[in-house]
Design an enzyme around this catalytic site. Sequence first.
Site, short mmCIF file in Angstrom:
data_model
loop_
_atom_site.label_atom_id
_atom_site.label_comp_id
_atom_site.label_asym_id
_atom_site.label_seq_id
_atom_site.Cartn_x
_atom_site.Cartn_y
_atom_site.Cartn_z
N LYS A 45 33.78 38.27 45.97
CA LYS A 45 34.94 38.83 46.68
C LYS A 45 34.59 39.31 48.09
CE LYS A 45 36.35 40.56 42.15
NZ LYS A 45 35.04 40.70 41.53
N ASP B 272 31.68 37.12 37.24
CA ASP B 272 32.53 37.75 38.24
C ASP B 272 31.72 38.75 39.06
OD1 ASP B 272 35.51 38.28 39.13
OD2 ASP B 272 34.54 40.23 38.95
N HIS C 218 39.24 41.22 47.99
CA HIS C 218 39.00 42.27 46.99
C HIS C 218 40.16 43.29 46.93
CE1 HIS C 218 35.47 44.40 44.79
NE2 HIS C 218 36.62 44.75 44.26
N TYR D 131 29.75 45.14 45.01
CA TYR D 131 28.94 45.60 43.86
C TYR D 131 27.47 45.77 44.23
CZ TYR D 131 33.07 43.96 41.23
OH TYR D 131 34.35 43.73 40.77
#
Length: 309
Positions: A76, A42, A107, A47
């Site tokens: 996302k 994931d 997201h 990130y």
Amino acid sequence: MAVTLSSGFKMPLVGFGVWRVEGKDMKDLVINAIKIGYRHFDCAADYKNETEVGEALAGAFQSGLVKREDLFITTKLWNSDHGHVFEACKDSLKKLQLDYLDLYLIHFPVATKHTGVGTTDSALDEDGVLEIDTTISLETTWRAMEDLVSKGLVRSIGISNYDIFLTRDCLAYSKVKPAVNQIETHPYFQRDSLVKFCLKHGVSITAHTPLGGAAANTEWFGSVSCLDDPVLKGLAAKYKRTVAQIVLRWGIQRNTVVIPKTSNLKRLEENFQVFDFELTKEDMDQIKSLDRKHRTNTPGKFWGIDLYA
């Protein structure tokens, strides 16, 4: 062990979440995760480690450790790219060194000021409040997500951090139904109504922050971790498991997919060892009684606005 999504594809019940995993640690963690048995990863543009994930995956494919079709890769769309869905998806695919995504999620259900494709910035105004873009509707964003499926870039599409109202709306206006809603849920924030609503309408639930955030969210948001709960510690002793294993098993037994995050190799292994035992109904009920409605992931701290208000 996997759940079959409404799109027809299978998503493994346990995934490895890479939020806040340092780039320098990524290759070893991803390779070790694959060796342990993880097949679900994931990720997210926000990130800021998709490039490192991509390098690790490319190495795993080239060495013959695993084939692309054996993995389930999620990433996302960030808030600032709602008006640039195709470009953002292509950017993530390039960084991840993939031809397609297994799952692409919105997201957060909010469009914000565009800051450049893939930059994933959260622009603030002069008062330090998030610059929300009121010209792009979630339906418009969803139409662009649906186009990714027809173009073959994405196999399944979904939503993240959507409540019952927004999920219902998405189900109403969508041609391609959301396969997944990824939400924070754990023993201290169970959200039973939302989980049951989604499952009833064919939307699988992925639990982000399935361990209640632990040290990461305590550090960032000052939240309380359920891993210190005496009831859960008692169950861990009863089943001769770690508290984390009890919590993850609880998540699986309530029909959610769990994506724990860790940079610790021992815990990475432990988090995957949740298929060889089962919690009794009494113990499931005991955990149900622990709900505090306690959200641990509160990005409003950085955005100057509480979007959950």
